[in-house]
Scaffold this motif. Structure first.
Motif, PDB file in Angstrom:
ATOM      1  N   ASP A  53      68.973  35.718  19.082  1.00  0.00           N
ATOM      2  CA  ASP A  53      70.040  35.324  20.015  1.00  0.00           C
ATOM      3  C   ASP A  53      69.448  34.553  21.192  1.00  0.00           C
ATOM      4  OD1 ASP A  53      72.003  36.457  18.480  1.00  0.00           O
ATOM      5  OD2 ASP A  53      72.183  38.309  19.659  1.00  0.00           O
ATOM      6  N   HIS A  54      68.288  35.012  21.651  1.00  0.00           N
ATOM      7  CA  HIS A  54      67.616  34.334  22.763  1.00  0.00           C
ATOM      8  C   HIS A  54      67.178  32.929  22.330  1.00  0.00           C
ATOM      9  CE1 HIS A  54      65.503  34.190  26.585  1.00  0.00           C
ATOM     10  NE2 HIS A  54      64.430  33.740  25.953  1.00  0.00           N
ATOM     11  N   VAL A  55      66.547  32.846  21.167  1.00  0.00           N
ATOM     12  CA  VAL A  55      66.079  31.553  20.631  1.00  0.00           C
ATOM     13  C   VAL A  55      67.256  30.587  20.490  1.00  0.00           C
ATOM     14  CG1 VAL A  55      65.244  30.518  18.459  1.00  0.00           C
ATOM     15  CG2 VAL A  55      64.026  32.451  19.463  1.00  0.00           C
ATOM     16  N   ARG A  56      68.347  31.095  19.944  1.00  0.00           N
ATOM     17  CA  ARG A  56      69.507  30.208  19.713  1.00  0.00           C
ATOM     18  C   ARG A  56      70.163  29.845  21.037  1.00  0.00           C
ATOM     19  NH1 ARG A  56      71.070  33.902  14.474  1.00  0.00           N
ATOM     20  NH2 ARG A  56      69.440  33.039  13.129  1.00  0.00           N
ATOM     21  N   GLY A  57      70.178  30.788  21.998  1.00  0.00           N
ATOM     22  CA  GLY A  57      70.740  30.512  23.328  1.00  0.00           C
ATOM     23  C   GLY A  57      69.963  29.416  24.039  1.00  0.00           C
ATOM     24  N   LEU A  58      68.654  29.355  23.788  1.00  0.00           N
ATOM     25  CA  LEU A  58      67.820  28.310  24.401  1.00  0.00           C
ATOM     26  C   LEU A  58      67.874  27.007  23.595  1.00  0.00           C
ATOM     27  CD1 LEU A  58      64.622  30.465  25.211  1.00  0.00           C
ATOM     28  CD2 LEU A  58      66.219  29.507  26.882  1.00  0.00           C
ATOM     29  N   ARG A  59      68.615  27.007  22.542  1.00  0.00           N
ATOM     30  CA  ARG A  59      68.769  25.856  21.634  1.00  0.00           C
ATOM     31  C   ARG A  59      67.430  25.438  21.010  1.00  0.00           C
ATOM     32  NH1 ARG A  59      73.929  24.419  22.096  1.00  0.00           N
ATOM     33  NH2 ARG A  59      73.630  22.604  20.754  1.00  0.00           N
ATOM     34  N   TRP A 103      48.557  33.687  24.950  1.00  0.00           N
ATOM     35  CA  TRP A 103      47.433  34.587  25.245  1.00  0.00           C
ATOM     36  C   TRP A 103      47.564  35.137  26.668  1.00  0.00           C
ATOM     37  CZ3 TRP A 103      43.457  36.968  22.844  1.00  0.00           C
ATOM     38  CH2 TRP A 103      42.427  37.471  23.635  1.00  0.00           C
ATOM     39  N   LYS A 104      47.845  34.235  27.613  1.00  0.00           N
ATOM     40  CA  LYS A 104      47.943  34.676  29.022  1.00  0.00           C
ATOM     41  C   LYS A 104      49.090  35.652  29.203  1.00  0.00           C
ATOM     42  CE  LYS A 104      45.595  31.090  31.559  1.00  0.00           C
ATOM     43  NZ  LYS A 104      45.741  29.658  31.524  1.00  0.00           N
ATOM     44  N   ARG A 105      50.171  35.429  28.462  1.00  0.00           N
ATOM     45  CA  ARG A 105      51.321  36.340  28.571  1.00  0.00           C
ATOM     46  C   ARG A 105      51.156  37.596  27.706  1.00  0.00           C
ATOM     47  NH1 ARG A 105      56.295  35.478  30.656  1.00  0.00           N
ATOM     48  NH2 ARG A 105      56.565  33.603  31.903  1.00  0.00           N
ATOM     49  N   GLY A 106      50.085  37.649  26.948  1.00  0.00           N
ATOM     50  CA  GLY A 106      49.815  38.842  26.140  1.00  0.00           C
ATOM     51  C   GLY A 106      50.702  38.945  24.911  1.00  0.00           C
ATOM     52  N   ASP A 149      61.764  47.548  22.954  1.00  0.00           N
ATOM     53  CA  ASP A 149      62.650  46.579  23.601  1.00  0.00           C
ATOM     54  C   ASP A 149      61.935  45.881  24.754  1.00  0.00           C
ATOM     55  OD1 ASP A 149      65.386  46.426  22.376  1.00  0.00           O
ATOM     56  OD2 ASP A 149      65.131  48.595  22.480  1.00  0.00           O
ATOM     57  N   GLY A 150      61.064  46.621  25.449  1.00  0.00           N
ATOM     58  CA  GLY A 150      60.300  46.003  26.541  1.00  0.00           C
ATOM     59  C   GLY A 150      59.410  44.880  26.013  1.00  0.00           C
ATOM     60  N   ALA A 155      60.649  36.152  27.319  1.00  0.00           N
ATOM     61  CA  ALA A 155      60.244  35.446  28.546  1.00  0.00           C
ATOM     62  C   ALA A 155      59.222  34.359  28.217  1.00  0.00           C
ATOM     63  CB  ALA A 155      59.673  36.442  29.555  1.00  0.00           C
ATOM     64  N   ALA A 156      58.295  34.655  27.309  1.00  0.00           N
ATOM     65  CA  ALA A 156      57.295  33.651  26.916  1.00  0.00           C
ATOM     66  C   ALA A 156      57.978  32.470  26.227  1.00  0.00           C
ATOM     67  CB  ALA A 156      56.257  34.291  25.989  1.00  0.00           C
ATOM     68  N   LEU A 157      58.960  32.744  25.373  1.00  0.00           N
ATOM     69  CA  LEU A 157      59.671  31.659  24.683  1.00  0.00           C
ATOM     70  C   LEU A 157      60.396  30.777  25.697  1.00  0.00           C
ATOM     71  CD1 LEU A 157      61.059  33.651  21.603  1.00  0.00           C
ATOM     72  CD2 LEU A 157      59.248  31.926  21.597  1.00  0.00           C
ATOM     73  N   THR A 158      60.979  31.390  26.721  1.00  0.00           N
ATOM     74  CA  THR A 158      61.663  30.597  27.753  1.00  0.00           C
ATOM     75  C   THR A 158      60.666  29.659  28.428  1.00  0.00           C
ATOM     76  OG1 THR A 158      63.168  32.445  28.142  1.00  0.00           O
ATOM     77  CG2 THR A 158      63.082  30.751  29.850  1.00  0.00           C
TER      78      THR A 158
END
Ligand SMILES: Cc1ncc(COP(=O)(O)O)c(C=O)c1O
Length: 417
Positions: free
Chosen positions: A330-336, A366-369, A397-398, A405-408
């Protein structure tokens, strides 16, 4: 081989990959997301050096690798059977083997099943037997191990053709042109290991049956995750995780299903679903049954424990896996973000706009783990470089919040619609 050719082959071996592998070799040295040594794990957190990351590269979709009930299973089995049977299967089968095959046959609803250590063993040994001196048709995007099995078949006298999932007319034409008095074997993936999408199995099976060809399907990523559709199903993955054939309402008529326990079941074992008489033939004709060492006792025990957990809790776990996967999709699709996954299954490929940016993306992750599978040529076609995320029921979920957040942050370098 001529003397010159032998010298050339020898000269290219140490440390200098052929051009085909150069990009992977470069990425292995330039990023920290390949060939890592994992020092310890904590749930889906992994430690590489002194850095903790969240693992989205594991194929342990149901989280069975971390399930206390399954983790406890090997101890008693090892006490009874030792750590490793070490007979080839033709020489001796601990009772665990028939128990696994009986339960598996019931689960997937096939005529019979045969288990061998890995899918790779099965492709390399069974495809050549089925193809014999006939024709083998390998789908263009099929997993490398299927292609390798088809290549061995070619080496043993079969004719090899490629076909594309989106051109069934071409497949039909080729099937008609191939000698009908010899085997014609059509090989392909079930749930695709990169896109996460299932094939148009019903249409393809129809073409194969109409032309009298045998269809051979590798559902490494579907088995355990997707299953039969029912009115009372707990998620759109269906029930029981009994694979793509049941999920899409297909039958085993003219269809051989291959699957493995090394993904959803977190164990080293694989199977082929087949008619009982073919099973008897393969006991002599498929080399690993005669010549290879078997899976360790721990793997056989975790498969049996996995069946028990699957029966009691599997559908709840799949419902949770579906919910978590949908949080990412849903997040991926919301970001198009232009993502090939149309199935909602937990394999999510994220292509980049420019393959050259893969190093930069690896550094951000890597930086975002966040630990993912980098998908570079030749793992994917040159124009589809990117990375693959796999969600498992053991991800929290965390952790999914952190992935999202990394995908954004990465949107500027990803393909969007
Ligand atoms: C589609 C597919 N087939 C086969 C394999 C190999 O399976 P195994 O490890 O059982 O040989 C994989 C592993 O990644 C896969 O994705």
């Amino acid at each position: 081989m001529t003397r010159d050719a032998a010298q050339h082959a020898h000269a290219s071996i140490p440390g200098q990959p052929a051009p085909r592998w150069a990009e992977l070799a470069r990425l292995k040295n330039a990023t920290r997301l390949y060939d890592a040594v994992i020092e310890e794990i904590d749930g889906r957190r992994i430690r590489i050096g002194d850095r903790w990351l969240t693992d989205f590269a594991s194929c342990n979709y149901l989280g069975f690798d971390l399930d206390p009930e399954i983790m406890a299973a090997p101890e008693e089995a090892i006490r009874r059977w030792g750590t490793h049977p070490s007979w080839s299967r033709l020489l001796g089968n601990p009772r665990l083997y028939p128990e696994i095959e009986e339960r598996l046959t019931e689960l997937i609803g096939a005529d019979d099943t045969l288990v061998l250590p890995t899918i790779t063993h099965i492709h390399l040994s069974v495809i050549p037997v089925l193809a014999d001196h006939g024709t083998v048709f390998c789908e263009a995007q099929a997993h490398r191990t299927i292609f390798d099995g088809c290549s061995v078949a070619k080496g043993q006298g079969a004719t090899l053709h490629r076909w594309r999932m989106d051109d069934l007319d071409h497949l039909r034409e080729m099937l008609r042109a191939a000698p009908a008095d010899r085997p014609r074997l059509v090989c392909m993936d079930g749930v695709n290991s990169m896109s996460g999408n299932p094939p148009h199995l019903n249409e393809i099976a129809e073409v194969c049956r109409a032309e009298g060809a045998l269809l051979y399907v590798d559902d490494a990523h579907g088995f355990g995750v997707i299953g039969e559709r029912r009115p009372d199903e707990t998620s759109a993955y269906g029930m029981r995780g009994n694979s793509v054939v049941r999920h899409l309402g297909e039958t085993y008529d003219g269809l051989i299903l291959v699957g493995g326990f090394s993904k959803a079941y977190s164990s080293l074992l694989a199977f082929i679903a087949l008619p009982a008489d073919l099973k008897e033939l393969l006991k002599f004709a498929a080399a690993p049954y005669l010549y290879s060492g078997p899976s360790p006792t721990a793997s056989l025990a975790t498969v049996l424990a996995g069946f028990a957990v699957n029966e009691r809790r599997g559908d709840d776990i799949r419902a949770d896996l579906h919910r978590k996967t949908m949080r990412v999709l849903d997040h991926v699709r919301g970001l198009r973000i232009d993502c090939p996954n149309k199935s909602d299954f937990p394999v999510i490929e994220i292509p980049l706009q420019r393959s050259a940016e893969l190093d930069e993306v690896a550094e951000v992750l890597w930086k975002r783990g966040i630990y993912v599978t980098l998908a570079a040529y030749p793992l994917v076609p040159r124009d589809q470089a990117g990375f693959r995320v796999q969600v498992t029921a053991a991800n929290t979920d965390g952790e999914i919040d952190e992935l999202n957040a990394a995908l954004t942050e990465l949107v500027p370098v990803l393909r969007t619609t």
